[in-house]
Scaffold this active site. Sequence first.
Site, PDB file in Angstrom:
ATOM      1  N   ASP A 140      -7.028  -5.755   5.670  1.00  0.00           N
ATOM      2  CA  ASP A 140      -6.493  -6.986   5.083  1.00  0.00           C
ATOM      3  C   ASP A 140      -6.810  -8.187   5.959  1.00  0.00           C
ATOM      4  OD1 ASP A 140      -4.864  -6.284   7.183  1.00  0.00           O
ATOM      5  OD2 ASP A 140      -2.986  -6.791   6.173  1.00  0.00           O
ATOM      6  N   ASN A 180       0.833  -1.203   0.000  1.00  0.00           N
ATOM      7  CA  ASN A 180       0.000   0.000   0.000  1.00  0.00           C
ATOM      8  C   ASN A 180       0.866   1.252   0.000  1.00  0.00           C
ATOM      9  OD1 ASN A 180      -2.746  -0.069  -0.301  1.00  0.00           O
ATOM     10  ND2 ASN A 180      -3.231  -0.128   1.858  1.00  0.00           N
ATOM     11  N   HIS A 208      -2.684   2.988  -2.911  1.00  0.00           N
ATOM     12  CA  HIS A 208      -3.914   2.330  -2.468  1.00  0.00           C
ATOM     13  C   HIS A 208      -4.643   1.626  -3.614  1.00  0.00           C
ATOM     14  CE1 HIS A 208      -3.875   3.687   1.693  1.00  0.00           C
ATOM     15  NE2 HIS A 208      -3.461   4.868   1.257  1.00  0.00           N
TER      16      HIS A 208
END
Length: 300
Positions: free
Chosen positions: A192, A157, A162
């Site tokens: 996640d 990320n 993103h």
Amino acid sequence: MNITFMNPVAEKMTGWKEQQAQGQPVGRIVRISKGAGGPLIDDLLQFDINENLHSSVERSLVLHGHHTALFDVQLAVSPLRTLKDEPIGIVLVLQDVSKSRELMRKLSYSASHDLLTGLSNRGSFESSLKKALNLTATQRQPHGLAFIDLDHFKAINDTAGHAAGDELLRQISALMQENIRNSDRLARLGGDEFALILFDCPQEEGLATLQHLVDKINDFKFIWEGNAYRIGASAGMTQINDANITGSEYMAQADMACYIAKHNGRGRVYKYEPAQKTATAHTSGAIPPEDHQSGTEVSR
């Protein structure tokens, strides 16, 4: 029960012109089923408007047009009678509710699914957990409950952005969905973090399935803008076999087992065992947990 009149909207929806339909049995012209692939309804009189029928059957009615489309419909039947209350016919009213039903389906889907991955969301998952507990109570079925946490996701990320993280979550979700049974329930709890219920599944079989998922994720290569990224997964599992234990307690057990797996080497599966004070690594190279932690490690 033979047709004497149709208005223009009825002609459009059924695919028949009034002059073609006149004198024909209504069941031949107005073909309605319970659901798009369900059986045709042979008795339309059950939808007598005076009986106030509001059932799940009524909410699933589909009109099959003659060489035209399928229409979600609401149906009302009004009997026609003489002053002596003798039946002389019916007025059949069909309303096209395809758009409103599609909207309701979308709203229902949004309320129960994670919009990024298409998996069940937390609320839907908790409902599935209640179902699992009920099956344990009534049929003594054992189930596996697992938490799966991606390793090194934040690094991707931060490095790739993103948009890359979102695409990775979509691909990992599809990967996991392909490697479980249709009867199992996989959900994204947030970020996640994922959860999995393995319905009617013995413990060893559940651990093998979970290890297979972790192996698949560990071996997965994510490609983004020409660059390859590697991630991994840590997972914890508990066995649902006592209906007296609440769903929140089982989720806490799976979460604890996943936490131990993540903080003792990552990329592995950990089994929750409340009575066990120490853990034993089953394969070489595994990092044993601290003495105060409870569980058994399952690793490649």
